[in-house]
Design an enzyme around this catalytic site. Structure first.
Site, PDB file in Angstrom:
ATOM      1  N   HIS A 272      -0.396  -3.078  -8.928  1.00 42.23           N
ATOM      2  CA  HIS A 272      -1.614  -3.805  -9.260  1.00 42.23           C
ATOM      3  C   HIS A 272      -2.855  -2.924  -9.218  1.00 42.23           C
ATOM      4  O   HIS A 272      -3.877  -3.250  -9.818  1.00 42.23           O
ATOM      5  CB  HIS A 272      -1.812  -4.986  -8.300  1.00 42.23           C
ATOM      6  CG  HIS A 272      -2.994  -5.835  -8.651  1.00 42.23           C
ATOM      7  ND1 HIS A 272      -4.211  -5.730  -8.024  1.00 42.23           N
ATOM      8  CD2 HIS A 272      -3.163  -6.773  -9.612  1.00 42.23           C
ATOM      9  CE1 HIS A 272      -5.066  -6.579  -8.566  1.00 42.23           C
ATOM     10  NE2 HIS A 272      -4.445  -7.229  -9.525  1.00 42.23           N
ATOM     11  N   CYS A 273      -2.786  -1.779  -8.531  1.00 41.44           N
ATOM     12  CA  CYS A 273      -4.002  -1.007  -8.273  1.00 41.44           C
ATOM     13  C   CYS A 273      -4.305   0.051  -9.323  1.00 41.44           C
ATOM     14  O   CYS A 273      -5.328  -0.001 -10.001  1.00 41.44           O
ATOM     15  CB  CYS A 273      -3.923  -0.355  -6.894  1.00 41.44           C
ATOM     16  SG  CYS A 273      -3.927  -1.536  -5.529  1.00 41.44           S
ATOM     17  N   ILE A 274      -3.429   1.040  -9.455  1.00 44.74           N
ATOM     18  CA  ILE A 274      -3.783   2.231 -10.224  1.00 44.74           C
ATOM     19  C   ILE A 274      -4.005   1.949 -11.712  1.00 44.74           C
ATOM     20  O   ILE A 274      -4.928   2.496 -12.306  1.00 44.74           O
ATOM     21  CB  ILE A 274      -2.726   3.339 -10.023  1.00 44.74           C
ATOM     22  CG1 ILE A 274      -2.569   3.635  -8.528  1.00 44.74           C
ATOM     23  CG2 ILE A 274      -3.134   4.620 -10.736  1.00 44.74           C
ATOM     24  CD1 ILE A 274      -1.492   4.638  -8.205  1.00 44.74           C
TER      25      ILE A 274
END
Length: 435
Positions: A272-274
């Protein structure tokens, strides 16, 4: 006794009830850590089957055992979709998704929907913490107005903070307790209240000057990774064109004891982040007339890697006198990282989609993801196939996309007609296609 002293007393005495809004990859580990520290936790979610599972001691996440949910239950935990219960909580922690929309702009609809549901029940003495990744200014521009409309005074009878989640699923070296926690408050009193809360169940607290600074910390952490992964992905393409082994080069470079951190290439970036967080900053930077060229270039390189993998597959099949159209192709590992069941933004799904667009018959094997889940962007009516010599030999090409530890790599090597390796697991075998 002041409102702040009363809040501290409830935290110190473990009489405060904690509400976690969003019981997923961030919310569940957080709730477990707080229950372990002696707090009674209420988990809020809108997914009824998920709530029922938690209330029946069932974990929905592979690396979190059912025993951890049972432990929470014994400490008074329960899950609910009744958001009026937030009135019973001294602490409310928001851990909901913050994806990008179709135009790659921030989608805060899950955050605002959560605030819409809890705003009638906000009361004096509460602390509200946002942990979802977002752009600098979200806490003050989006959350603060809800609190003010409830006739509450932030910093006096209500506390507002931003503290970015730092979960790393299946990382055996770090847990919620041992990962340092960044905290930024709307006021000094908010920061003090937030520090008291988080230090009650996390070893190291890192206070920063504002909620905006705390929001920017999260973006910097993940942009740093995105840019470096983009660099090494580009280096992989260059090294491959030169007939060099990028993994050998990285392993040699990382022997330097200073000035170099090893990052490794792959079929793209996931989680979900990078893939998402950098675009929160590029979007916000435009408001200030700033064009974040470096960040956007890294995003373009990483987004191009699935096509690179497919191109290498096309060439490998072509050399064997076959076409990708009509070929039977097996994707090995579709979770976004090793040994997890998390499919969020997985590049494997993009590779599978591209293969299908070229007319290939696509299958996958991943014991962590027995059935392809419902996703916002990608849909496949597929289940994981068994790995055995006969099955492997039946595919025209096998692509290693996620290097799970439960794969029998020697069996795969011996039986695959064409093997494409995106993770460097077969780097010493010249018959394997590097991608």
């Amino acid at each position: 006794m002041s409102a702040l002293d009363s809040f501290k007393e409830k935290i110190d005495g473990r009489s405060a009830v904690i509400g976690v809004l969003g019981m997923g990859y961030v919310g569940i580990p957080l709730a477990i850590s707080m229950a372990n520290a002696g707090f009674r936790v209420i988990g809020f979610d809108i997914n009824k089957p998920h709530i029922e599972g938690l209330n029946n001691n069932k974990s929905s996440i592979k690396h979190i055992p059912d025993s951890d949910i049972k432990m929470m239950k014994s400490a008074g935990f329960y899950a609910t979709d009744d958001f009026s219960k937030t009135a019973e909580c001294e602490v409310l922690i928001i851990c909901v998704p913050t994806p990008l929309d179709k135009t790659r702009e921030p989608d805060l609809s899950f955050v605002t929907a959560t605030m819409d549901m809890i705003s009638p029940y906000l009361r004096r003495g509460q602390l509200l913490s946002l942990e979802s990744t977002t752009w600098p200014g979200t806490t003050t521009q989006i959350l603060l107005p809800y609190v003010e409309r409830a006739a509450l005074t932030v910093g006096e009878d209500f506390y507002l903070i931003y503290s970015p989640e730092r979960e790393d699923p299946a990382n055996a070296d770090f847990s919620t307790r041992t990962i340092p926690k960044v905290v930024g408050g709307y006021t000094e009193a908010c920061l003090e209240a937030g520090t008291v809360l988080y230090e009650s169940f996390i070893d190291t607290i890192v206070p920063v000057s504002s909620t905006e600074a705390s929001e920017m910390v999260k973006l910097l952490e993940n942009i740093y990774r995105s840019v470096n992964i983009g660099l090494v992905n580009e280096m992989k393409v260059v090294a491959d064109a030169m007939g060099l082994d990028i993994f050998e080069i990285i392993d040699a470079a990382k022997t330097k004891p200073f000035g170099f951190t090893a990052f490794y290439p792959g079929p793209g970036i996931g989680g979900h982040c990078i893939p998402i967080d950098p675009f929160y900053l590029t979007w916000k930077a435009r408001e200030f007339g700033v064009h974040t060229r470096f960040i956007e270039l890294a995003g373009e390189i990483n987004a191009a890697m699935p096509q690179y993998v497919v191109d290498k597959t096309v060439r490998a099949l072509n050399q064997a006198g076959k076409s990708l159209k009509g070929a039977n192709v097996l994707a090995l590992g579709i979770a976004y990282k090793r040994d997890v069941d998390d499919m969020r933004e997985s590049p494997s799904a993009v590779v599978m989609e591209l293969l299908q667009e070229w007319g290939a018959n696509v299958a996958y094997s991943d014991s962590n993801v027995p059935v392809f889940p419902k996703m916002r962007k990608h849909q496949f009516d597929l289940s994981s196939v068994d790995l055995n010599p006969e099955n492997i030999a039946g595919y025209d090409a096998v692509i290693l996309l996620t290097d799970h530890t439960d794969f029998d790599y020697e069996m795969i090597r011996e039986n695959a007609a064409i093997l494409i390796d995106t993770r460097g697991k077969f780097r010493d075998d010249t018959s394997v296609v590097r991608a």
